[in-house]
Motif scaffolding. Structure first.
Motif, PDB file in Angstrom:
ATOM      1  N   GLN A  27       0.819  -1.213   0.000  1.00  0.00           N
ATOM      2  CA  GLN A  27       0.000   0.000   0.000  1.00  0.00           C
ATOM      3  C   GLN A  27       0.854   1.265   0.000  1.00  0.00           C
ATOM      4  OE1 GLN A  27      -2.833   0.172   3.214  1.00  0.00           O
ATOM      5  NE2 GLN A  27      -3.496   2.227   2.684  1.00  0.00           N
ATOM      6  N   PHE A  28       1.982   1.228   0.713  1.00  0.00           N
ATOM      7  CA  PHE A  28       2.826   2.411   0.820  1.00  0.00           C
ATOM      8  C   PHE A  28       4.040   2.381  -0.107  1.00  0.00           C
ATOM      9  CE2 PHE A  28       0.607   2.325   4.931  1.00  0.00           C
ATOM     10  CZ  PHE A  28       0.062   3.590   4.901  1.00  0.00           C
ATOM     11  N   GLY A  29       4.188   1.323  -0.899  1.00  0.00           N
ATOM     12  CA  GLY A  29       5.354   1.210  -1.770  1.00  0.00           C
ATOM     13  C   GLY A  29       6.642   1.076  -0.972  1.00  0.00           C
ATOM     14  N   ALA A  30       6.547   0.410   0.162  1.00  0.00           N
ATOM     15  CA  ALA A  30       7.677   0.288   1.082  1.00  0.00           C
ATOM     16  C   ALA A  30       8.484  -0.985   0.814  1.00  0.00           C
ATOM     17  CB  ALA A  30       7.170   0.266   2.528  1.00  0.00           C
ATOM     18  N   ALA A  31       9.741  -0.936   1.165  1.00  0.00           N
ATOM     19  CA  ALA A  31      10.588  -2.136   1.121  1.00  0.00           C
ATOM     20  C   ALA A  31      10.242  -3.015   2.320  1.00  0.00           C
ATOM     21  CB  ALA A  31      12.062  -1.750   1.174  1.00  0.00           C
ATOM     22  N   VAL A  32      10.349  -4.319   2.130  1.00  0.00           N
ATOM     23  CA  VAL A  32      10.115  -5.272   3.207  1.00  0.00           C
ATOM     24  C   VAL A  32      11.459  -5.776   3.715  1.00  0.00           C
ATOM     25  CG1 VAL A  32       9.208  -7.562   3.782  1.00  0.00           C
ATOM     26  CG2 VAL A  32       7.851  -5.993   2.387  1.00  0.00           C
ATOM     27  N   HIS A  33      11.639  -5.742   5.026  1.00  0.00           N
ATOM     28  CA  HIS A  33      12.823  -6.287   5.673  1.00  0.00           C
ATOM     29  C   HIS A  33      12.382  -7.523   6.444  1.00  0.00           C
ATOM     30  CE1 HIS A  33      15.680  -2.776   5.297  1.00  0.00           C
ATOM     31  NE2 HIS A  33      14.542  -2.292   4.819  1.00  0.00           N
ATOM     32  N   ALA A  34      12.968  -8.666   6.118  1.00  0.00           N
ATOM     33  CA  ALA A  34      12.678  -9.916   6.806  1.00  0.00           C
ATOM     34  C   ALA A  34      13.849 -10.214   7.728  1.00  0.00           C
ATOM     35  CB  ALA A  34      12.491 -11.043   5.808  1.00  0.00           C
ATOM     36  N   LEU A  35      13.567 -10.408   9.019  1.00  0.00           N
ATOM     37  CA  LEU A  35      14.617 -10.599  10.020  1.00  0.00           C
ATOM     38  C   LEU A  35      14.306 -11.797  10.893  1.00  0.00           C
ATOM     39  CD1 LEU A  35      17.135  -9.493  11.616  1.00  0.00           C
ATOM     40  CD2 LEU A  35      15.475  -8.213  13.013  1.00  0.00           C
ATOM     41  N   HIS A  36      15.318 -12.596  11.140  1.00  0.00           N
ATOM     42  CA  HIS A  36      15.224 -13.687  12.112  1.00  0.00           C
ATOM     43  C   HIS A  36      16.375 -13.505  13.092  1.00  0.00           C
ATOM     44  CE1 HIS A  36      14.361 -17.718  13.660  1.00  0.00           C
ATOM     45  NE2 HIS A  36      15.662 -17.872  13.720  1.00  0.00           N
ATOM     46  N   VAL A  37      16.048 -13.472  14.385  1.00  0.00           N
ATOM     47  CA  VAL A  37      17.084 -13.354  15.414  1.00  0.00           C
ATOM     48  C   VAL A  37      17.112 -14.653  16.203  1.00  0.00           C
ATOM     49  CG1 VAL A  37      17.937 -12.075  17.409  1.00  0.00           C
ATOM     50  CG2 VAL A  37      16.725 -10.856  15.571  1.00  0.00           C
ATOM     51  N   VAL A  38      18.232 -15.374  16.109  1.00  0.00           N
ATOM     52  CA  VAL A  38      18.421 -16.604  16.866  1.00  0.00           C
ATOM     53  C   VAL A  38      18.796 -16.210  18.285  1.00  0.00           C
ATOM     54  CG1 VAL A  38      19.724 -18.750  17.081  1.00  0.00           C
ATOM     55  CG2 VAL A  38      19.237 -17.804  14.803  1.00  0.00           C
ATOM     56  N   ASP A  39      18.066 -16.719  19.259  1.00  0.00           N
ATOM     57  CA  ASP A  39      18.340 -16.402  20.662  1.00  0.00           C
ATOM     58  C   ASP A  39      19.583 -17.153  21.110  1.00  0.00           C
ATOM     59  OD1 ASP A  39      18.340 -15.843  23.355  1.00  0.00           O
ATOM     60  OD2 ASP A  39      16.198 -16.231  23.625  1.00  0.00           O
ATOM     61  N   ASP A  40      20.722 -16.474  21.083  1.00  0.00           N
ATOM     62  CA  ASP A  40      21.978 -17.146  21.416  1.00  0.00           C
ATOM     63  C   ASP A  40      22.080 -17.525  22.889  1.00  0.00           C
ATOM     64  OD1 ASP A  40      22.432 -14.625  22.518  1.00  0.00           O
ATOM     65  OD2 ASP A  40      24.234 -14.227  21.344  1.00  0.00           O
ATOM     66  N   ARG A  41      21.258 -16.952  23.730  1.00  0.00           N
ATOM     67  CA  ARG A  41      21.271 -17.318  25.149  1.00  0.00           C
ATOM     68  C   ARG A  41      20.782 -18.751  25.343  1.00  0.00           C
ATOM     69  NH1 ARG A  41      17.311 -12.948  27.139  1.00  0.00           N
ATOM     70  NH2 ARG A  41      16.353 -13.830  25.301  1.00  0.00           N
ATOM     71  N   ALA A  42      19.954 -19.223  24.431  1.00  0.00           N
ATOM     72  CA  ALA A  42      19.387 -20.558  24.555  1.00  0.00           C
ATOM     73  C   ALA A  42      20.377 -21.652  24.150  1.00  0.00           C
ATOM     74  CB  ALA A  42      18.126 -20.665  23.706  1.00  0.00           C
ATOM     75  N   TYR A  43      21.476 -21.277  23.511  1.00  0.00           N
ATOM     76  CA  TYR A  43      22.392 -22.292  22.992  1.00  0.00           C
ATOM     77  C   TYR A  43      23.811 -22.148  23.542  1.00  0.00           C
ATOM     78  CZ  TYR A  43      18.408 -22.732  20.004  1.00  0.00           C
ATOM     79  OH  TYR A  43      17.124 -22.891  19.569  1.00  0.00           O
ATOM     80  N   GLY A  44      23.964 -21.377  24.599  1.00  0.00           N
ATOM     81  CA  GLY A  44      25.286 -21.149  25.183  1.00  0.00           C
ATOM     82  C   GLY A  44      25.874 -22.366  25.859  1.00  0.00           C
ATOM     83  N   SER A  45      25.036 -23.319  26.261  1.00  0.00           N
ATOM     84  CA  SER A  45      25.535 -24.487  26.985  1.00  0.00           C
ATOM     85  C   SER A  45      25.711 -25.710  26.095  1.00  0.00           C
ATOM     86  CB  SER A  45      24.587 -24.819  28.138  1.00  0.00           C
ATOM     87  OG  SER A  45      23.309 -25.129  27.641  1.00  0.00           O
ATOM     88  N   VAL A  46      25.664 -25.515  24.797  1.00  0.00           N
ATOM     89  CA  VAL A  46      25.855 -26.631  23.869  1.00  0.00           C
ATOM     90  C   VAL A  46      27.329 -27.031  23.883  1.00  0.00           C
ATOM     91  CG1 VAL A  46      25.746 -27.297  21.436  1.00  0.00           C
ATOM     92  CG2 VAL A  46      23.941 -25.893  22.419  1.00  0.00           C
ATOM     93  N   PRO A  47      27.615 -28.333  23.971  1.00  0.00           N
ATOM     94  CA  PRO A  47      29.018 -28.780  23.984  1.00  0.00           C
ATOM     95  C   PRO A  47      29.780 -28.295  22.747  1.00  0.00           C
ATOM     96  CG  PRO A  47      27.534 -30.597  24.489  1.00  0.00           C
ATOM     97  CD  PRO A  47      26.680 -29.442  24.070  1.00  0.00           C
ATOM     98  N   ASP A  48      31.046 -27.999  22.927  1.00  0.00           N
ATOM     99  CA  ASP A  48      31.873 -27.453  21.858  1.00  0.00           C
ATOM    100  C   ASP A  48      31.893 -28.325  20.603  1.00  0.00           C
ATOM    101  OD1 ASP A  48      32.487 -25.283  23.412  1.00  0.00           O
ATOM    102  OD2 ASP A  48      34.419 -26.067  24.087  1.00  0.00           O
ATOM    103  N   ASP A  49      31.861 -29.646  20.780  1.00  0.00           N
ATOM    104  CA  ASP A  49      31.975 -30.531  19.617  1.00  0.00           C
ATOM    105  C   ASP A  49      30.748 -30.486  18.697  1.00  0.00           C
ATOM    106  OD1 ASP A  49      30.568 -31.780  21.713  1.00  0.00           O
ATOM    107  OD2 ASP A  49      31.020 -33.787  20.950  1.00  0.00           O
ATOM    108  N   VAL A  50      29.631 -29.969  19.171  1.00  0.00           N
ATOM    109  CA  VAL A  50      28.453 -29.856  18.318  1.00  0.00           C
ATOM    110  C   VAL A  50      28.047 -28.392  18.076  1.00  0.00           C
ATOM    111  CG1 VAL A  50      27.527 -32.109  18.929  1.00  0.00           C
ATOM    112  CG2 VAL A  50      26.841 -30.109  20.237  1.00  0.00           C
ATOM    113  N   GLN A  51      28.771 -27.467  18.688  1.00  0.00           N
ATOM    114  CA  GLN A  51      28.425 -26.042  18.591  1.00  0.00           C
ATOM    115  C   GLN A  51      28.324 -25.566  17.140  1.00  0.00           C
ATOM    116  OE1 GLN A  51      27.760 -23.999  21.265  1.00  0.00           O
ATOM    117  NE2 GLN A  51      27.254 -22.337  19.886  1.00  0.00           N
TER     118      GLN A  51
END
Length: 162
Positions: free
Chosen positions: A28-52
């Motif tokens: 309607q406004f002739g605007a650009a669309v910005h699509a953003l995904h933010v991965v919550d890095d706090r949820a994956y801080g305890s993943v073992p290094d070998d699978v990080q």
């Protein structure tokens, strides 16, 4: 009125109605669309290094798929599209992206959680609405079982100090 519309996405099936609202407004406004995904890095801080590395690659690919789905819908209507995947705290990442890119409107979904679910889980959308310096359109999706989603818009408080 709006030169750019940000549609943050979590990649869920419920995002379709949110994308429809965001793309319709952008069109309607002739605007650009910005699509953003933010991965919550706090949820994956305890993943073992070998699978990080595999976890990071998988979650980044999921984010790319989520933003691609938004972009495809916007491209069908001939709109310009920008896609990005970031890592960090989702509400802060969304507001930072919107501010950095001079976004005119953020369009986000809500999941209709109430009571303890809302208290314990918090809400990315609610946090964005509270701090975003630009309008945020919220589209109700999912948990309420209603086929006709409700939408509401939050305008920035002109008196609030940043």
């Amino acid at each position: 009125m709006y030169e750019s519309v940000l549609i943050p996405t979590d990649g869920s099936d419920d995002m379709g109605v949110v994308v429809d609202h965001g793309v319709a407004l952008a069109e309607q406004f002739g605007a650009a669309v910005h699509a953003l995904h933010v991965v919550d890095d706090r949820a994956y801080g305890s993943v073992p290094d070998d699978v990080q590395q595999r976890v990071e690659e998988t979650l980044t690919a999921d984010g790319e798929d989520a933003t691609k789905a938004v972009a495809q819908r916007a491209l069908e209507t001939g709109l310009d599209v920008v896609r990005e995947v970031r890592w960090g705290n989702p509400p802060a990442g969304i507001v930072a992206y919107a501010t950095e890119n001079d976004i005119g409107l953020i369009v986000m979904g809500t999941h209709g959680r109430t009571g303890y679910d809302r208290y314990l889980l918090g809400s990315v959308t609610e946090k964005v609405v509270r701090v975003a310096p630009m309008p945020v359109l919220t589209v109700s999706v999912g948990d309420d079982g209603d086929d006709a989603p409700a939408a509401g818009i939050s305008m920035p408080d002109p008196i609030r100090e940043n």
